[in-house]
Design an enzyme around this catalytic site. Structure first.
Site, short mmCIF file in Angstrom:
data_model
loop_
_atom_site.label_atom_id
_atom_site.label_comp_id
_atom_site.label_asym_id
_atom_site.label_seq_id
_atom_site.Cartn_x
_atom_site.Cartn_y
_atom_site.Cartn_z
N ILE A 66 36.34 61.58 6.48
CA ILE A 66 36.89 60.44 7.39
C ILE A 66 37.90 59.77 6.58
O ILE A 66 37.87 59.46 5.36
CB ILE A 66 35.62 59.52 8.04
CG1 ILE A 66 36.28 58.68 8.98
CG2 ILE A 66 34.87 59.18 6.91
CD1 ILE A 66 35.30 57.95 9.79
N ALA A 67 39.09 59.72 7.33
CA ALA A 67 40.07 58.85 6.50
C ALA A 67 40.82 57.76 7.32
O ALA A 67 41.07 58.27 8.52
CB ALA A 67 41.09 59.68 5.96
N VAL A 68 41.10 56.71 6.93
CA VAL A 68 41.85 55.60 7.69
C VAL A 68 43.09 55.48 6.67
O VAL A 68 42.98 55.02 5.54
CB VAL A 68 40.98 54.38 8.02
CG1 VAL A 68 42.11 53.32 8.57
CG2 VAL A 68 39.93 54.62 8.85
N GLU A 114 28.01 63.21 2.85
CA GLU A 114 27.78 62.89 1.59
C GLU A 114 28.91 61.66 1.46
O GLU A 114 30.09 61.66 2.12
CB GLU A 114 28.15 63.77 0.70
CG GLU A 114 27.18 64.96 0.39
CD GLU A 114 27.56 66.19 1.26
OE1 GLU A 114 28.63 66.29 1.84
OE2 GLU A 114 26.78 66.96 1.51
N ASN A 156 31.73 54.39 -3.30
CA ASN A 156 32.09 53.91 -2.04
C ASN A 156 31.33 52.79 -1.32
O ASN A 156 30.66 53.42 -0.25
CB ASN A 156 32.49 54.81 -1.25
CG ASN A 156 33.68 54.59 -0.15
OD1 ASN A 156 33.71 53.28 0.21
ND2 ASN A 156 34.22 55.60 0.40
N TYR A 196 28.40 53.20 7.15
CA TYR A 196 27.36 54.22 7.66
C TYR A 196 25.95 53.75 8.03
O TYR A 196 25.23 54.10 8.97
CB TYR A 196 27.03 55.32 6.64
CG TYR A 196 28.52 56.09 6.35
CD1 TYR A 196 29.40 56.31 7.24
CD2 TYR A 196 28.64 56.40 4.97
CE1 TYR A 196 30.47 57.18 7.11
CE2 TYR A 196 30.12 57.11 4.71
CZ TYR A 196 30.85 57.37 5.89
OH TYR A 196 31.89 58.01 5.49
#
Length: 145
Positions: A67-69, A101, A106, A113
């Site tokens: 997942i990336a923003v 994971e 982070n 999450y």
């Protein structure tokens, strides 16, 4: 707006990937995580892709692979929107568990999450590479759908 990723999106996804992750995926990995067993979504804001999620599913289990923003759009709730939509679509497909994971360092992602119902299940020692050639532990999390 959240829609499925297409082949035409890969260049933009690669740009986001390069700017959003400590050790980003290659274009080859992005290309190899497309297909029938993947549920990959993009979030469009102001007519451009600003975030994406890559998820693989097999039988009744799924794994959130990436997942990336875009860093210019972080902190606006786009990651949460994407994950919420992903969870909804996986549930509709009959998936029972979503695994992931996350880097031990982070904390922002871990908090997100946890807000979405994920629980820590395990730790993987020296799982993630770091930019300086070292390794970082991963926290394994799961959410029952």
């Amino acid at each position: 707006m959240i829609t499925q990723i297409t082949e035409h999106d890969l260049e933009r996804l690669f740009e986001i990937e390069q700017s959003a992750h400590l050790v980003p995926w290659s274009m080859g990995i992005l290309k190899n995580t497309q297909g029938d067993r993947y549920l990959n979504l993009k979030l469009i804001d102001q007519e451009q892709i600003v975030a994406f999620v890559i998820c693989q599913y097999i039988l009744d289990e799924a794994t959130l692979l990436n997942i990336a923003v875009d860093p210019l759009f972080q902190g606006k709730g786009f990651g949460k929107q994407l994950l919420t939509q992903l969870i909804q679509q996986l549930t509709e497909k009959g998936i029972s568990t979503l695994w992931l994971e996350v880097r031990e360092s982070n904390i922002v992602a871990q908090t997100l999450y946890a807000q979405l119902g994920f629980n820590e299940v395990d730790r993987r020692k020296n799982y993630y590479p770091t930019p300086d050639g070292q390794r970082e532990n991963a926290i394994v999390m799961a959410r029952y759908l």
